[in-house]
Design an enzyme around this catalytic site. Structure first.
Site, PDB file in Angstrom:
ATOM      1  N   CYS A 223      59.139  -3.836  -5.382  1.00  0.00           N
ATOM      2  CA  CYS A 223      60.323  -3.761  -5.766  1.00  0.00           C
ATOM      3  C   CYS A 223      61.233  -3.727  -4.875  1.00  0.00           C
ATOM      4  O   CYS A 223      60.902  -3.896  -3.946  1.00  0.00           O
ATOM      5  CB  CYS A 223      60.274  -2.422  -6.887  1.00  0.00           C
TER       6      CYS A 223
ATOM      7  N   ASP B  60      59.555   0.316  -2.900  1.00  0.00           N
ATOM      8  CA  ASP B  60      61.197  -0.238  -3.557  1.00  0.00           C
ATOM      9  C   ASP B  60      61.287  -0.480  -1.881  1.00  0.00           C
ATOM     10  O   ASP B  60      61.103  -0.118  -1.500  1.00  0.00           O
ATOM     11  CB  ASP B  60      61.764   0.731  -3.948  1.00  0.00           C
TER      12      ASP B  60
ATOM     13  N   ASP C  35      62.228   7.952  -7.401  1.00  0.00           N
ATOM     14  CA  ASP C  35      62.918   8.021  -6.765  1.00  0.00           C
ATOM     15  C   ASP C  35      63.147  10.042  -6.471  1.00  0.00           C
ATOM     16  O   ASP C  35      63.461   9.899  -7.244  1.00  0.00           O
ATOM     17  CB  ASP C  35      64.468   6.683  -6.265  1.00  0.00           C
TER      18      ASP C  35
ATOM     19  N   ASP D  86      66.290  -4.760 -12.577  1.00  0.00           N
ATOM     20  CA  ASP D  86      67.158  -2.943 -12.538  1.00  0.00           C
ATOM     21  C   ASP D  86      67.716  -3.116 -14.170  1.00  0.00           C
ATOM     22  O   ASP D  86      68.298  -2.343 -13.955  1.00  0.00           O
ATOM     23  CB  ASP D  86      67.919  -2.633 -11.530  1.00  0.00           C
TER      24      ASP D  86
HETATM   25  C1  DGJ Z   1      66.128   0.438  -6.989  1.00  0.00           C
HETATM   26  C2  DGJ Z   1      65.108   0.019  -8.456  1.00  0.00           C
HETATM   27  O1  DGJ Z   1      65.060  -1.235  -9.006  1.00  0.00           O
HETATM   28  C3  DGJ Z   1      64.745   1.148  -9.620  1.00  0.00           C
HETATM   29  O2  DGJ Z   1      63.945   1.289 -10.264  1.00  0.00           O
HETATM   30  C4  DGJ Z   1      64.506   2.673  -8.430  1.00  0.00           C
HETATM   31  O3  DGJ Z   1      63.261   2.755  -8.291  1.00  0.00           O
HETATM   32  C5  DGJ Z   1      65.635   3.070  -7.262  1.00  0.00           C
HETATM   33  N1  DGJ Z   1      66.171   1.706  -6.685  1.00  0.00           N
HETATM   34  C6  DGJ Z   1      65.457   4.567  -6.999  1.00  0.00           C
HETATM   35  O4  DGJ Z   1      66.384   4.618  -6.131  1.00  0.00           O
END
Ligand code: DGJ
Length: 715
Positions: free
Chosen positions: A516, A476, A365, A538
């Site tokens: 994700c 994501d 990101d 996470d």
């Molecule tokens: C949530 C994801 O699970 C993280 O690994 C990361 O990519 C963040 N978002 C970035 O905003």
């Protein structure tokens, strides 16, 4: 022939190598007779009920029969309103306003293979046979086709239903479960995977209660909180022994799983799209397809149930060239830099990563718009030249010049209120005219039910992917759905998402996609159909990951779980564990790194390089082999997992806490050939399978966060 219809007994037999599922037509009602270990025959249903019961409570809608009410029958796809007054699988609001449906057998057909489900992910393959049974209510015009596909060698059955309007008036579906199974007993224990962000899919096992137990998501995604998987087991069931019935929905949206104890001692299990907020009008000649569910029975415990799920998901749900091939070891810059990066930092990370054996760098990101925090720019998929002056192409080329592949993060389903996209199309997000738009992580969700929004997403992502050689995408999705404007919207959203994913993933077959959702908020078989791996959580703390990954692995294969070595003290828990321990935990998944290599000393870099090399040696064994859970962190302080591949047996042991003055324990291996010969790699000693399974191997469980990997070659 895995599927047989016996005309005389009016029974359908669905056989796999080790299981049978039997149904019977009883007065044209499709009833469930048996599901369990393989049998040749099952007596007709009345044999099991030698006396009449429940006379005054049930409406007699099958006059003149011993089982004179559908309320007593174990039904395959129950409806409501005549005799059976239990929870229906199908709930219809007819044009006249009533909710009565009475489905009777109409016809069936058996054929090799299985059809695709229009617009939905599902299992696929040639090594299977399908039975379709059509049921019809002539009064209302509701016709239901039940699909049963048997994968004999995989010991798997899949089910789904198609509801058709064969009448001349519209009706509304208020609920359409993917399947229902009326089990002949109660007193099960129910296993379900519950959690939260950074604590996904913890295993919960609890006694079946009276009444209905519900495990569901109303969030528009399968969710961090409850996974679309449940298992029913006997109280005595263990990893290796006892009945285990597993149910997994191939779906990524709001769902519901229900386990209901019934008045006559049976248990009704059903799963499907979440009925709350669902309603779907079917005009004459229209139809509706439910998502598919994967059903697995094992008479030898939870371990075998999981292995059957793993094989079918690995080989008959996941698709594309990465399904069977080795995948790159990646480093992701998220926990290394968060939003604070520029191309210099990224290249420095890539350079160090290359030196220790990493294959691919993922830029997470913050590379687009003016995104220096999570409060803006989603939707503006244009590179931020302040951070990356040479653009994505320039950066990608430089990473490639280092001999590494390049990967990129997107969150395509979202829009930030502070973005060019939102300023241009404020109506493109999910909203109800006039109502405030609830934000989550300062963002709104794009309305994927609108074709022009889906087109924007496909074009925006595709044009970035075409702009330079991007080898990997992390897709994501960081919030749940709110302000849904109409009933049925949550399902429409998922269908829109699946269309987008199908188009993008099939246009870029050489790109490895990882899904994700704020960690593992959408870890389900539906997403795995489009993207063969999912970021598991996470929470990258190795100890926490043991619980999360064991829970996830109850149904999903190791090959599908993204798992990274991250920094210590860990960013989520503050815990410090050795590199080797973190490495072994990450090897129980799709291995990667997620830490700032520039801050590490040479000894730590060497230790990381050793873990990477070890993983590369065994990654195909790990991702194609069969998993045996030997010791669970849920039950003690040591986790031990065994993988049997074609060539090797790997035993991973991770010790969570220390015990002083402890004699070596004996860890018994599982699943070996008793007469097979296995050579331990470190000593060269050869053991018989029966020795390793009977006497075990010595296990040093003294040290905190110590780990062992024992490798045996299969001779
Ligand atoms: C949530 C994801 O699970 C993280 O690994 C990361 O990519 C963040 N978002 C970035 O905003």
């Amino acid at each position: 022939m895995p599927i047989v219809y016996q005309e005389e007994s009016k029974q359908f037999y669905l056989h796999t190598d080790h299981t049978s599922y039997v149904m019977e037509l009883y007065e044209d009602h499709l009833i469930h007779s048996y599901w369990g270990s393989r049998v040749n025959t099952i007596p007709n249903v009345e044999y099991f009920y030698p006396f009449s019961y429940g006379v005054s409570t049930s409406a007699h809608d099958i006059p003149g029969k011993l089982l004179n009410s559908t309320d007593k029958l174990h039904r395959e796809y129950p409806t409501y309103g005549t005799g059976d007054l239990r929870e229906p699988a199908l709930q219809v609001e007819n044009a006249a306003g009533d909710s009565i449906t009475r489905l009777r057998y109409e016809s069936h057909r058996i054929y090799p293979g299985k059809p695709q489900l229009p617009g939905l992910p599902a299992t696929y393959g040639q090594d299977c046979e399908t039975l379709e049974i059509a049921l019809f209510d002539a009064f209302s015009g509701v016709r239901t086709v039940l699909f049963y596909t048997v994968f004999p060698q995989k010991d798997v059955l899949t089910r789904s239903a198609r509801i058709e309007n064969r009448g001349d008036k519209p009706f509304r579906l208020e609920k359409a479960a993917s399947f229902c199974v009326d089990m002949h007993r109660e007193g099960f224990e129910v296993i379900h995977l519950q959690g939260a962000w950074a604590r996904e899919r913890h295993i919960h096992r609890q006694a079946q209660s009276a009444g209905t137990m519900v495990f569901d998501s109303k969030r528009g995604v399968s969710s961090h909180n409850t996974n679309p998987f449940i298992a029913l087991v006997s109280p005595e069931t263990t990893e290796q022994y006892g009945d285990a019935y597993g149910f997994c929905l191939v779906y990524s949206g709001s769902f519901s799983a229900q386990v209901s104890g019934e008045q006559f001692g049976s248990t009704r299990v059903q799963m499907g799209i979440q009925p709350m907020g669902f309603s779907w009008e079917l005009a004459p000649s229209e139809s509706f397809q439910t998502p598919e569910a994967i059903l697995v029975y094992s008479d030898c415990g939870l371990g075998e149930m999981s292995r059957r799920f793993h094989r079918i998901i690995r080989e008959n749900v996941c698709r594309g060239k990465f399904r069977d091939t080795e995948r790159p070891v990646l480093i992701n810059n998220w926990e290394a830099t968060y939003f604070r990066f520029n191309s210099e930092k990224i290249l420095a990370l890539a350079e160090k990563a290359k030196q220790i054996g990493v294959d691919l760098l993922v830029l997470d990101d913050g590379w687009f718009g003016k995104r220096n925090s999570d409060n803006c720019s989603l939707g503006d998929w244009i590179v931020d030249r302040n951070k990356l002056p040479e653009g994505l192409e320039g950066l990608c080329n430089k990473v490639n010049d280092l001999g590494m592949q390049f990967g990129l993060w997107f969150e395509p389903e979202m829009v930030s209120p502070d973005s060019e996209l939102y300023r241009a199309h404020p109506d493109w997000c999910i909203h109800v005219e006039g109502r405030p738009r609830t934000e989550g992580r300062q963002q709104l969700v794009l309305d994927l039910t609108r074709p022009e929004v889906c087109r924007y997403i496909v074009d925006a992502v595709s044009s970035v992917l075409r702009s330079c050689p991007i080898s990997y995408v992390k897709w994501d999705m960081n919030r749940n759905l709110t302000e849904m404007p109409r009933k049925g919207f949550a399902h429409e959203y998922v269908l829109g998402l699946y269309r987008v994913l199908e188009e993008i993933t099939s246009s870029f077959p050489d790109v490895l996609f990882e899904s994700c959702s704020g960690g593992g908020g959408r870890f389900d078989a539906g997403m795995l159909y489009y993207m063969p791996q999912t970021w598991t959580s996470d929470d990258t703390d190795a100890v926490e990951r043991l619980y999360i990954q064991e829970g996830t692995g109850l149904v999903y294969p190791i090959s599908s779980m993204g798992a990274h070595i991250s920094a210590v003290p860990n960013h989520q828990t503050g815990r410090t564990t050795p590199v080797a321990f973190r490495g072994k935990v990450a090897m129980m998944g799709r291995f990667g790194l997620e830490l700032d290599l520039g801050r590490l000393d040479q000894a730590t870099l060497d230790a990381l390089a050793a873990e990477i090399a070890l993983y590369k040696t065994y990654q195909q064994d790990i991702h194609t082999g069969d998993l045996y859970r030997l010791l669970s962190p849920y039950k003690g302080k040591t986790a031990a997992y065994q993988i049997i591949s074609q060539k090797r047996v790997l035993v991973f042991i991770m010790n969570i806490s220390a015990t002083p003055c402890q004699a070596p324990l004996r860890l018994k291996l599982q699943g070996l050939l008793p007469e097979g010969r296995y050579k331990e790699l470190s000593t060269g000693e050869v053991y018989e399978g029966r020795t390793l399974m009977g006497a075990g191997i010595p296990l040093d469980a003294r040290g905190e966060y110590c780990d062992f990997l024992k490798v045996f070659e299969i001779l």
